[in-house]
Design a protein around this motif. Sequence first.
Motif, mmCIF file in Angstrom:
data_model
loop_
_atom_site.group_PDB
_atom_site.id
_atom_site.type_symbol
_atom_site.label_atom_id
_atom_site.label_comp_id
_atom_site.label_asym_id
_atom_site.label_seq_id
_atom_site.Cartn_x
_atom_site.Cartn_y
_atom_site.Cartn_z
ATOM 1 N N LYS A 179 1.174 -2.682 11.613
ATOM 2 C CA LYS A 179 1.580 -1.894 12.779
ATOM 3 C C LYS A 179 0.468 -1.911 13.829
ATOM 4 O O LYS A 179 0.726 -2.103 15.019
ATOM 5 N N VAL A 180 -0.768 -1.727 13.391
ATOM 6 C CA VAL A 180 -1.900 -1.716 14.321
ATOM 7 C C VAL A 180 -2.095 -3.086 14.961
ATOM 8 O O VAL A 180 -2.318 -3.189 16.165
ATOM 9 N N ALA A 189 -6.840 -1.196 9.275
ATOM 10 C CA ALA A 189 -6.182 -0.225 8.389
ATOM 11 C C ALA A 189 -6.193 -0.813 6.980
ATOM 12 O O ALA A 189 -6.287 -2.019 6.796
ATOM 13 N N ILE A 190 -6.067 0.048 5.980
ATOM 14 C CA ILE A 190 -6.104 -0.416 4.594
ATOM 15 C C ILE A 190 -4.725 -0.851 4.105
ATOM 16 O O ILE A 190 -4.555 -1.940 3.586
ATOM 17 N N GLY A 191 -3.735 -0.002 4.272
ATOM 18 C CA GLY A 191 -2.399 -0.314 3.772
ATOM 19 C C GLY A 191 -1.688 -1.364 4.602
ATOM 20 O O GLY A 191 -1.923 -1.505 5.801
ATOM 21 N N LYS A 192 -0.806 -2.119 3.953
ATOM 22 C CA LYS A 192 -0.076 -3.216 4.604
ATOM 23 C C LYS A 192 0.706 -2.743 5.822
ATOM 24 O O LYS A 192 0.627 -3.342 6.901
ATOM 25 N N SER A 193 1.465 -1.697 5.687
ATOM 26 C CA SER A 193 2.304 -1.225 6.781
ATOM 27 C C SER A 193 1.467 -0.813 7.993
ATOM 28 O O SER A 193 1.743 -1.222 9.128
ATOM 29 N N SER A 243 2.866 -10.242 8.497
ATOM 30 C CA SER A 243 2.247 -11.016 7.411
ATOM 31 C C SER A 243 0.734 -11.168 7.527
ATOM 32 O O SER A 243 0.145 -11.968 6.817
ATOM 33 N N CYS A 244 0.102 -10.439 8.426
ATOM 34 C CA CYS A 244 -1.337 -10.618 8.606
ATOM 35 C C CYS A 244 -2.152 -9.920 7.524
ATOM 36 O O CYS A 244 -3.266 -10.337 7.235
ATOM 37 N N HIS A 245 -1.607 -8.883 6.905
ATOM 38 C CA HIS A 245 -2.350 -8.171 5.867
ATOM 39 C C HIS A 245 -2.647 -9.098 4.698
ATOM 40 O O HIS A 245 -3.777 -9.139 4.195
#
Length: 162
Positions: free
Chosen positions: A142-143, A134-138, A148-150
Amino acid sequence: MKTLDCASFRAKLSGLARRRRIPLRVMLELTYNCNFNCPHCYVPNSHKLSYRKRELPAARWREIISQLAEEGCLQIGFTGGEPLLKKGFFSILRHAKRCGLETYLYTNGSLIDSQTARQLRRAGCDKADITIPAIGKSAFEKVTGAASCHQRFLRAAALLKK
């Protein structure tokens, strides 16, 4: 000497390899271990521990890579789970390079810091692909089910580009 354009050369090489049953490019799933918990993963969390107990050790992977190179394989990719969690991963990567193979790493990127990026470069990793769920942090966190992995993914992408 006859010359061929790239597309014609690839077509000829692929046809010859197919007829002789030579795997030109191989993807190795080195480990089921992963620091993410993605719901779309083909290895359910409930199976990961039992699967890990049946994983091949690094020495066996090196033997397999030698055999693939002897058969004419040209490229090898490493995936998992998260291949950077595989004990002996860098010895496997270095061995593939010693065998003359082009190497690819398929990773979630979260474990790549400046030291790991240097190790990948020194070991001769030709290409690293990072999965982007996914692109966005949230949505990303979630995926993946990992907090903190983003930010770690963004850092890894920048380090690998550098």
